[in-house]
Design an enzyme around this catalytic site. Sequence first.
Site, PDB file in Angstrom:
ATOM      1  N   ASP A 370       0.835  -1.208   0.000  1.00 24.60           N
ATOM      2  CA  ASP A 370       0.000   0.000   0.000  1.00 24.60           C
ATOM      3  C   ASP A 370       0.867   1.256   0.000  1.00 24.60           C
ATOM      4  OD1 ASP A 370      -2.302   1.890   1.071  1.00 24.60           O
ATOM      5  OD2 ASP A 370      -3.271  -0.022   0.640  1.00 24.60           O
ATOM      6  N   ASP A 371       0.314   2.337   0.424  1.00 23.53           N
ATOM      7  CA  ASP A 371       0.924   3.673   0.409  1.00 23.53           C
ATOM      8  C   ASP A 371       2.300   3.682   1.099  1.00 23.53           C
ATOM      9  OD1 ASP A 371       1.251   6.364   0.283  1.00 23.53           O
ATOM     10  OD2 ASP A 371      -0.530   6.890   1.440  1.00 23.53           O
ATOM     11  N   ARG A 447      -6.029  16.175   3.110  1.00 20.92           N
ATOM     12  CA  ARG A 447      -4.958  15.225   3.440  1.00 20.92           C
ATOM     13  C   ARG A 447      -3.609  15.743   2.921  1.00 20.92           C
ATOM     14  NH1 ARG A 447      -3.548   8.951   2.124  1.00 20.92           N
ATOM     15  NH2 ARG A 447      -3.267   8.303   4.252  1.00 20.92           N
ATOM     16  N   LYS A 480      -4.035  -0.955  -6.716  1.00 23.88           N
ATOM     17  CA  LYS A 480      -5.085  -0.292  -5.931  1.00 23.88           C
ATOM     18  C   LYS A 480      -4.979   1.189  -6.287  1.00 23.88           C
ATOM     19  CE  LYS A 480      -6.430   0.530  -1.092  1.00 23.88           C
ATOM     20  NZ  LYS A 480      -6.038   0.236   0.291  1.00 23.88           N
ATOM     21  N   TRP A 481      -6.015   1.713  -6.918  1.00 23.10           N
ATOM     22  CA  TRP A 481      -6.021   3.118  -7.393  1.00 23.10           C
ATOM     23  C   TRP A 481      -6.824   3.930  -6.388  1.00 23.10           C
ATOM     24  CZ3 TRP A 481      -4.747   5.017 -12.636  1.00 23.10           C
ATOM     25  CH2 TRP A 481      -5.150   6.340 -12.855  1.00 23.10           C
ATOM     26  N   ASP A 482      -6.110   4.697  -5.573  1.00 25.49           N
ATOM     27  CA  ASP A 482      -6.752   5.428  -4.480  1.00 25.49           C
ATOM     28  C   ASP A 482      -7.041   6.870  -4.896  1.00 25.49           C
ATOM     29  OD1 ASP A 482      -7.708   5.864  -1.926  1.00 25.49           O
ATOM     30  OD2 ASP A 482      -5.871   5.258  -0.902  1.00 25.49           O
ATOM     31  N   MET A 483      -7.892   7.550  -4.148  1.00 24.94           N
ATOM     32  CA  MET A 483      -8.218   8.952  -4.416  1.00 24.94           C
ATOM     33  C   MET A 483      -8.776   9.527  -3.112  1.00 24.94           C
ATOM     34  SD  MET A 483     -10.373  11.521  -5.118  1.00 24.94           S
ATOM     35  CE  MET A 483     -12.038  10.990  -5.334  1.00 24.94           C
ATOM     36  N   ASN A 484      -7.960  10.356  -2.465  1.00 26.61           N
ATOM     37  CA  ASN A 484      -8.239  10.662  -1.060  1.00 26.61           C
ATOM     38  C   ASN A 484      -8.735  12.055  -0.727  1.00 26.61           C
ATOM     39  OD1 ASN A 484      -7.755   8.328   0.727  1.00 26.61           O
ATOM     40  ND2 ASN A 484      -5.847   8.245  -0.407  1.00 26.61           N
ATOM     41  N   ASP A 552     -13.035   2.376   4.515  1.00 26.82           N
ATOM     42  CA  ASP A 552     -11.853   2.320   5.383  1.00 26.82           C
ATOM     43  C   ASP A 552     -12.223   1.769   6.748  1.00 26.82           C
ATOM     44  OD1 ASP A 552      -9.781   2.980   3.821  1.00 26.82           O
ATOM     45  OD2 ASP A 552      -9.651   5.089   4.415  1.00 26.82           O
TER      46      ASP A 552
HETATM   47  C1  DGJ Z   1      -6.995   5.417   1.963  1.00 27.03           C
HETATM   48  C2  DGJ Z   1      -7.369   3.995   1.662  1.00 27.03           C
HETATM   49  O1  DGJ Z   1      -8.738   3.815   1.784  1.00 27.03           O
HETATM   50  C3  DGJ Z   1      -6.584   3.076   2.581  1.00 27.03           C
HETATM   51  O2  DGJ Z   1      -6.980   1.748   2.372  1.00 27.03           O
HETATM   52  C4  DGJ Z   1      -5.119   3.253   2.332  1.00 27.03           C
HETATM   53  O3  DGJ Z   1      -4.800   2.832   1.042  1.00 27.03           O
HETATM   54  C5  DGJ Z   1      -4.754   4.710   2.536  1.00 27.03           C
HETATM   55  N1  DGJ Z   1      -5.577   5.589   1.758  1.00 27.03           N
HETATM   56  C6  DGJ Z   1      -3.314   4.932   2.171  1.00 27.03           C
HETATM   57  O4  DGJ Z   1      -2.969   6.245   2.212  1.00 27.03           O
END
Ligand code: DGJ
Length: 731
Positions: A370-371, A447, A480-484, A552
């Site tokens: 992951d990250d 973030r 895993k393509w994230d977007m926060n 999450d």
């Molecule tokens: C948010 C994701 O939902 C988590 O599972 C994890 O990948 C974090 N970002 C990592 O920054």
Amino acid sequence: MAIYFDEQNKVINLQTPDTSYIIGIYDDKLPVHIHYGKRLEKTYGIFEMLDVPAEHANTCDVVSKDFSDGITLNTKLLELPTYGTGDYRMPAFHAQYEDGSTITKLYYTGHKIYDGKPGLENMPSSYVEDDSEAQTLELYLKDELTGLKAVLCYTVYNDRNVITRSNWFVNEGKAPVYLQRVYSGCIDFDSKEFDFVHFYGAWARERTMQRTPLINGLQSVDSSRGASSHHHNPFVCLASHHATEDTGDVYGMNLVYSGSFESGVYVDTYNKTRFFTGINPFDFEWKLDCGEMFRTPECVMVYSDEGFGKMSRTYHEFVRERICRGKYRDLERPVLINNWEATRFDFTEDKIVAIATKAKEMGVELMVLDDGWFGCRNDDFTSLGDWFPDPAKLPEGLGGMIERINALGMKFGLWFEPEMISEKSRLYEKHPDWCLHVKGRSRSEGRNQLILDYSREDVCDYIIDILSDIFEKNNIEYIKWDMNRNMTEIGSAVLPADRQRETAHRYMIGLYRVLGTLKKRFPHILMEGCSGGGGRFDLGMFCYFDQFWTSDDSDAVERQYIQTGTSYGYPTMVMGAHVSACPNHQTGRMTDITTRGHVALGGQFGYELDLATLSEEELKEVKHQIAICKEFNTVFHKGDMYRIKSPFESDMTVWEFVSKDQSTAIVEIFTLKGTPDSASESIVLKGLDPTAVYVERYSGRKYSGEALMYIGLKRTRPRDFRSELLILERE
Ligand code: DGJ
């Protein structure tokens, strides 16, 4: 044939196996809505039933001069209601023309019915594998004064109770048209005897079901965040007041779109109900130059005359088979382990290999890093955009790490957040104007990060190139393509002033291009979407992502609500669900490994902890869970799901999954709130073969299908958070 045109009466009947959607062409001009609901074979006389002649109009109504006998549009059920001609309800279309006016009169000029289903060019959409699967109706309308042409495009699937719709607008006039409200779906009903059902939430508590009776006025959910969001899901329903899981009328509407949307219902004071969905008109405008076409996202409509259960199962099958696509659509996914909750940013290559080694011993097939593997990312203040491995954590680069994971006999997966840029990054130093921003304004951070401007072609091309390079050089079999974070200061450095309000939608078009290109170039990569959990859990995303991290919140109790809420519109196959450590990181709650496993089995199964921290007994359970997952994946993911008890309505959750041939059923029973000395409750199953005898694997007990469905199992719930999994197999 699925679409019939009754030429004499000017009525078009769109038929699915159980439903009809009927459109009439009033006075050869106006497409009116006649019926959506149970299937009708014949349409004789149907028109007269709905016609409201001028002499019956109410005192305050306005009579239109555009029709031979004069009608009032205010009470007509309309297919594409526009503004300014006597219909005072909320319109589905609104635009401004060169002279400043905002009046639109779109009248019928013809139609076409053909086999198959068209694509939407730069928008994702559902599809057919063969033209014989579906029929499409294109209804052509024109506004003679401005030259604006509209195409209302409906597709009817022959063997599914699904109708899709998208509206296209072509500027055949001599001056630009500014589109301001362009909904995708709009259904008018003659009564307001419905409940509005929607799914709200926030980070870590996505898709809470809410059901409220309609009021006279507007009830809607929306997002202006530039993503469909944690807060509201575009999927909404109208249900008759007494609709249950198995009875009553339920209408579902979902949008194949991942950006800002609005879905809702407007009831006027004559109790006429307008149910709609589309791009959020708030802060949206699209300049349509002469000769250009704009296509709205697609909306997917399902009607069920047997309650919420049938509606959900129709969506489940449709999403699995005609929204999801690519190599993994029909394949079972590997059981994965993700290091995020085990290590956060604090890991080394050895630590990851140690997690993977233990996981492999248990039967896990895919290690996801992951990250924190790139740039110098030891916290969330830095490095997004710098997609090269951090030598301090991965001394041999990605290649070295992947070799060690592959040597264990495991696949390797990697986390990215490609839509983002950290202010502290090499990419930002080089391209400070590549993020969404408005000149002269400060840039709000979420973030600690900014959003890349995907409305720009050069930014999208850069991301495609940099990710392609990584995928070409490394044996990455999952991403895993994230977007926060959500959008603020929405503006683009490259768009002119009169196109700034196109930015958020152009961003989505850019994102879909990036995702589509990568999916096509690297079909072997399993793609999981994520947005701080389930913040972009929508049909647009499922045209690219094989699965999506549902939330999450990995707590086994919270997940029962989240996964149940999600299941109204989406199948288990796409819901990422992992067993994580206790006390749970989000809630601090303790639940045993069995309960955590059972909840995760009700989604796309995996782990999110260091398995080396578990006791021998817990590890035995882990092995057992993986064996169940491997043996019954098809039942969990491709079988029929029944919500026997909902956490929104009781202190128990019961999910039942039945294989398509009814030979196997898995029942998961969860206690939310223990009540000592309570009387037993009936768990009445559904969807079984009543004539069959089923043997429960663990107890060896035999039950007839009819007894399970008409009497039910009895259970008490003495303790909090306990669960039970039953495997019923036809003798
Ligand atoms: C948010 C994701 O939902 C988590 O599972 C994890 O990948 C974090 N970002 C990592 O920054």
